[in-house]
Design a protein around this motif. Sequence first.
Motif, PDB file in Angstrom:
ATOM      1  N   ILE A 209     -14.258  -9.916-143.335  1.00  0.00           N
ATOM      2  CA  ILE A 209     -14.986 -10.479-142.187  1.00  0.00           C
ATOM      3  C   ILE A 209     -14.035 -10.823-141.050  1.00  0.00           C
ATOM      4  O   ILE A 209     -14.114 -10.269-139.959  1.00  0.00           O
ATOM      5  N   THR A 210     -13.106 -11.719-141.317  1.00  0.00           N
ATOM      6  CA  THR A 210     -12.254 -12.228-140.250  1.00  0.00           C
ATOM      7  C   THR A 210     -11.464 -11.114-139.567  1.00  0.00           C
ATOM      8  O   THR A 210     -11.528 -10.945-138.353  1.00  0.00           O
ATOM      9  N   LEU A 211     -10.739 -10.381-140.387  1.00  0.00           N
ATOM     10  CA  LEU A 211      -9.858  -9.357-139.827  1.00  0.00           C
ATOM     11  C   LEU A 211     -10.600  -8.357-138.936  1.00  0.00           C
ATOM     12  O   LEU A 211     -10.186  -8.133-137.792  1.00  0.00           O
ATOM     13  N   PRO A 212     -11.702  -7.779-139.423  1.00  0.00           N
ATOM     14  CA  PRO A 212     -12.411  -6.827-138.552  1.00  0.00           C
ATOM     15  C   PRO A 212     -12.943  -7.476-137.268  1.00  0.00           C
ATOM     16  O   PRO A 212     -12.899  -6.855-136.203  1.00  0.00           O
ATOM     17  N   LEU A 213     -13.406  -8.715-137.387  1.00  0.00           N
ATOM     18  CA  LEU A 213     -14.022  -9.326-136.209  1.00  0.00           C
ATOM     19  C   LEU A 213     -13.008  -9.663-135.122  1.00  0.00           C
ATOM     20  O   LEU A 213     -13.365  -9.801-133.954  1.00  0.00           O
ATOM     21  N   ILE A 214     -11.764  -9.853-135.500  1.00  0.00           N
ATOM     22  CA  ILE A 214     -10.775 -10.181-134.462  1.00  0.00           C
ATOM     23  C   ILE A 214      -9.986  -8.950-134.023  1.00  0.00           C
ATOM     24  O   ILE A 214      -8.990  -9.067-133.300  1.00  0.00           O
ATOM     25  N   THR A 215     -10.433  -7.763-134.432  1.00  0.00           N
ATOM     26  CA  THR A 215      -9.686  -6.567-134.004  1.00  0.00           C
ATOM     27  C   THR A 215      -9.562  -6.420-132.487  1.00  0.00           C
ATOM     28  O   THR A 215      -8.547  -5.907-132.025  1.00  0.00           O
ATOM     29  N   PRO A 216     -10.550  -6.840-131.668  1.00  0.00           N
ATOM     30  CA  PRO A 216     -10.327  -6.707-130.223  1.00  0.00           C
ATOM     31  C   PRO A 216      -9.092  -7.470-129.763  1.00  0.00           C
ATOM     32  O   PRO A 216      -8.313  -6.990-128.930  1.00  0.00           O
ATOM     33  N   THR A 217      -8.903  -8.667-130.320  1.00  0.00           N
ATOM     34  CA  THR A 217      -7.712  -9.434-129.978  1.00  0.00           C
ATOM     35  C   THR A 217      -6.458  -8.690-130.418  1.00  0.00           C
ATOM     36  O   THR A 217      -5.493  -8.555-129.669  1.00  0.00           O
ATOM     37  N   THR A 218      -6.482  -8.204-131.642  1.00  0.00           N
ATOM     38  CA  THR A 218      -5.326  -7.476-132.150  1.00  0.00           C
ATOM     39  C   THR A 218      -5.013  -6.281-131.256  1.00  0.00           C
ATOM     40  O   THR A 218      -3.852  -6.021-130.934  1.00  0.00           O
ATOM     41  N   PHE A 219      -6.059  -5.590-130.845  1.00  0.00           N
ATOM     42  CA  PHE A 219      -5.856  -4.421-129.996  1.00  0.00           C
ATOM     43  C   PHE A 219      -5.211  -4.810-128.667  1.00  0.00           C
ATOM     44  O   PHE A 219      -4.233  -4.200-128.233  1.00  0.00           O
ATOM     45  N   TYR A 220      -5.761  -5.853-128.064  1.00  0.00           N
ATOM     46  CA  TYR A 220      -5.201  -6.327-126.798  1.00  0.00           C
ATOM     47  C   TYR A 220      -3.720  -6.675-126.970  1.00  0.00           C
ATOM     48  O   TYR A 220      -2.869  -6.279-126.172  1.00  0.00           O
ATOM     49  N   SER A 291      -8.013   3.566-130.894  1.00  0.00           N
ATOM     50  CA  SER A 291      -8.673   2.272-131.070  1.00  0.00           C
ATOM     51  C   SER A 291     -10.146   2.422-131.430  1.00  0.00           C
ATOM     52  O   SER A 291     -10.710   1.579-132.109  1.00  0.00           O
ATOM     53  N   ARG A 292     -10.761   3.524-131.000  1.00  0.00           N
ATOM     54  CA  ARG A 292     -12.182   3.707-131.308  1.00  0.00           C
ATOM     55  C   ARG A 292     -12.422   3.698-132.802  1.00  0.00           C
ATOM     56  O   ARG A 292     -13.495   3.389-133.279  1.00  0.00           O
ATOM     57  N   LYS A 293     -11.421   4.091-133.543  1.00  0.00           N
ATOM     58  CA  LYS A 293     -11.572   4.180-134.997  1.00  0.00           C
ATOM     59  C   LYS A 293     -11.522   2.807-135.670  1.00  0.00           C
ATOM     60  O   LYS A 293     -12.046   2.642-136.761  1.00  0.00           O
ATOM     61  N   TRP A 294     -10.845   1.841-135.076  1.00  0.00           N
ATOM     62  CA  TRP A 294     -10.641   0.612-135.840  1.00  0.00           C
ATOM     63  C   TRP A 294     -11.007  -0.683-135.116  1.00  0.00           C
ATOM     64  O   TRP A 294     -11.060  -1.740-135.728  1.00  0.00           O
ATOM     65  N   VAL A 295     -11.246  -0.605-133.809  1.00  0.00           N
ATOM     66  CA  VAL A 295     -11.534  -1.855-133.122  1.00  0.00           C
ATOM     67  C   VAL A 295     -13.022  -2.152-133.141  1.00  0.00           C
ATOM     68  O   VAL A 295     -13.843  -1.276-132.840  1.00  0.00           O
ATOM     69  N   TYR A 296     -13.347  -3.377-133.516  1.00  0.00           N
ATOM     70  CA  TYR A 296     -14.728  -3.808-133.610  1.00  0.00           C
ATOM     71  C   TYR A 296     -15.346  -3.850-132.231  1.00  0.00           C
ATOM     72  O   TYR A 296     -14.797  -4.464-131.301  1.00  0.00           O
ATOM     73  N   GLY A 297     -16.498  -3.184-132.050  1.00  0.00           N
ATOM     74  CA  GLY A 297     -17.040  -3.003-130.710  1.00  0.00           C
ATOM     75  C   GLY A 297     -18.048  -4.025-130.245  1.00  0.00           C
ATOM     76  O   GLY A 297     -17.944  -4.557-129.144  1.00  0.00           O
ATOM     77  N   GLY A 298     -19.041  -4.351-131.048  1.00  0.00           N
ATOM     78  CA  GLY A 298     -20.119  -5.167-130.494  1.00  0.00           C
ATOM     79  C   GLY A 298     -20.269  -6.498-131.195  1.00  0.00           C
ATOM     80  O   GLY A 298     -19.619  -6.764-132.195  1.00  0.00           O
ATOM     81  N   GLU A 299     -21.068  -7.345-130.637  1.00  0.00           N
ATOM     82  CA  GLU A 299     -21.282  -8.649-131.270  1.00  0.00           C
ATOM     83  C   GLU A 299     -22.668  -8.690-131.866  1.00  0.00           C
ATOM     84  O   GLU A 299     -23.575  -8.100-131.324  1.00  0.00           O
TER      85      GLU A 299
END
Lengths: 299, 278, 444
Positions: A209-220, A291-299
């Motif tokens: 849960i946590t890791l996937p949901l914060i992927t946008p931050t990680t990507f940035y 990033s399209r492959k691993w960054v969580y896109g929507g809320e």
Amino acid sequence: MRERKNNLKRSESIAGLLFVTPSILYFLVFFLLPIAICIYASFTNWNILSPNRMFVGLRNFTKLFADPKFWKALENTLFMLIPVPIYIIFALLFGYACHKNILGQKVFRAVYYLPFISSVVSLTLIWKWLFNAEYGLVNIFLKGVGVENPPNWLGDPFWTKWMIVLMISWKMIGIISIYYIAALKAVPRTIYEAADIDGASSLQQFFSITLPLITPTTFYLLIVGLIGSLQTFVEIQMFAPDGGRGYGVATIVFYIWQKAFSSSQMGYASATAVVFGLFIFALTAIQFIISRKWVYGGE
Amino acid sequence: MKWKTSPRRVIIFIIILVGAGSMILPFLWMLSTSLKEANLVYTIPPQWIPKPVNWQNYKDVWTASNLLTGIKNSSIITIFVLLFSTFTSSMAAFAFSKLTFPFKNVIFIMLLSTMMVPLVVLLVPQFVIYSKIKWIDTLLPMIVPASLCNINVIFFLRQYINGLPKELLDAAKIDGCGYFGAYWRIFLPLCKPAIVANIIMLFMTTWNDYFAPLVFTHSESKQTVQVAIAMLNSHFIQQTNIPLMMAAALIAELPVLILFVLAQKHFTESFAMTGIKG
Amino acid sequence: MKKKVLVLVLCLVLTLGAVNFTSYGAQNSSDENVKITFMGWGTDAEIATYRAMIDQFEVAYPNVTVDYITVADNEFDTKLQTMIGAGESPDVFYCSIDNMMKYAATGNLYDLTTFVENNEIFDPNNIWEALINRYRYDGENQGAGSIYALPKDVSVFPIVYNVDLFKAAGITPPTKEEPWDWNDYLATAEKLTSGSGNDKIYGSGAYSLESAIWSNGAEWVDQETLTTVKIDDLAFIEALQWAADLSLVHGVAPTTTETQALNDYDRFKQGKVAMIGTGTWSLGDLWANTDFEWDVMNWPVSPNTGKSEIWFGSAGLAVSSVTKHPEAAANLAAYLAFNEEAQRTAYTNGQAIPTLKDMAKGEYQEFEKAPASKDVLIDILENHARLATQSRTFNQEWFAEFNSNTAAVFNGEMTAEEYCTSIKPAVQQLLDDSIEQKKEYSAQ
């Protein structure tokens, strides 16, 4: 009525444009113009000492690609990417611990930010002294725990690079953790509650849960970290003013700086800058694609 | 808040404690070294508490280096940049967030693109421009561009203002405020926490900047604090005085450190408030 | 053009009336007050000396004010180029021999030939031969053509040794008549090496590679044309290996790691190494920061050739080609280079050897401060010193390339032979680049 609305719209447009005028000015004068000059200069043999210059076509570029030092510097530059994953992982760990309210987190946070708010110049001075081969704390410690020949940190490029990696990671953990603390707070509690009901362990929750949901931050952070790391310069200039033995520590930015201001070859340095700019741009673009492959896109 | 104790938490706590030790140790060592006599640093085992404690370095450093001029120049630069940049950037952020105007998105993306281009690409041509307009060896190259626009601040404040209701603008207009009035009287005050956080960041990056003053200034009277300290590093190749260097570095750290301690709360809070969602 | 005429007229007037410099200065005082900038590098001692010399100059030339800028020596050239690039060159600046051609070829140095010819600013017989033509450049070669700088100093690079340690070990230093050879040097260094940990004392610092290689009859680059790198000659390799073995095999010199931690010079000042090579520019610093007796000696001869060679150094005082006050600037350069009073200030503050021969051989020999054997310095300068090869090429990148990697030999990763063979192509390439750069810069 309609006219009034149009008037309003026009005045809003004017106000908006006026408000961003300084930014546009900055963009044109201090960004676009320099880039144009840089591209122009890269095709000339301009040296800083002489007012005359002439077009030399692609000569700077062919010379650049034939220079072993350029490739060495490129290799070292890529080496400077190593700190990025290191500090991201540790910052996440630290951020997570703070998020879970570890004992004394306020004090810890202040202490962890300390290296980041310090200037690179001060830090390199301290590190130079800490890593002094004979009298530095680090080697005294290493000798104390039984390492017979501790590394000659500042004399051996291999170790100098690792020391810089360590220093950058050390410096960044605190500040990067702030981003994670903010991101972790933004993860809705309800999701965890649902997971609790499903009986997921906290470790499972973290990874699924946590890791996937914060992927946008990680990507940035990856993007910003990448661009920053590729531009490592001050550390090199302070630790190895000549680029290190066999040019073993020099990065591209250092190379450009040396060519422009030590060897006076401004044209050549500009060519290097153009190539390097394109290189960074390409790397960033690739990151966006992946990033399209691993960054969580929507809320 | 309740403190839970489990073996895993204890291990994490210890890791973080060790980490904290490594964060602070170099600074303590710097302090300790700065209080030693020059030759005392070359003893093994090292002394943590110098015998004798020697404050002389903190006196000598002012004559042995250009620190005072550096502090003066860095202060000038920092004050100007803080004032102007906060103003221009918050204004731009307000416009990007709450106003509609032509090419808004194009302009915003253009500005964002500046983050992607390595600074070094700009270095040589900037040098050319500055020498044409006689800015070399003045403080202007450090002040003017930074005062016009700071894309990080714009981006950050735009996020923050996005979180404020649009109705505030309409209300302001009803009250007879112009757009500037709405920005100045309503939105700017509301952004205070975010602006405080940014001021710390800006202060830090401006005060700690080394690259620009290194390249764009050359006389001693124009040196910034970082250049002055770095000079100690190269000046003393033939006459290394490590305690003196440590003292200088520590003095240069103080302003940022004090500001950080005073405003630490705002610093982390603002980050938490805006979140970073790219 | 106008300025040149002005200088000429001025010079004419002056040569008619002026015999010595001070009176020349007095007559020179036109009403106009001028301010010139002067940029140099140096240790604290050197900076203090130049401040004193400048004060004297300002007394002699009351209408000229000098703004003295100092820059760390390793950043000096970068800074100067940047200033020139920005069109803000200082009026007078240090210009090392190494860089003279580069600045002259690009038209940044004021041609001082007329100034020198029209003024009796020095007596050629009273200046070291080594210096007289050093700062001439004809667009092709150093040593002939127009004068682009005046020698600010001349320095040699002797061995400085700790007399207290020598006495304790019962060692007599070599003399001019009975020089040491390498074996004597090594034997002495072995005797002087003692202790461990905080008390470790080494006999020798890093041995000057120039001395080892030249004395052994080898060269980096062929001396005729300066185009071919010769670092894989047997004599060259042998000399390099010998210098490296002092630490590697014999353990009489600090290892590369130890040098990194604390350099030879600082180690010497702390009494932890007995003999090091250092330039005469450090004398002032050694006076202030050592608490033992020290003296100088010449480098040992190579047992293969029986000769001893070392380099001498000099930096020039150049005037910017765009200066607004060429006459004031040239006067400052001439004053600092040759004025008796200024030269006296220089040596009494520990700055190298006077540029004036009679002063160096006369009153300087009587001067009470260390080193005691000042005649050794004169002997080195007259009989054993030459200009370093890298000072005669257009840039020094080839030499830096060679030097930046020698640590591999000194820490035993490679033998001298492996190293020289492997690095030769890169060094040759950079030397070729230097030759090409000279052509290009001169053409611009």
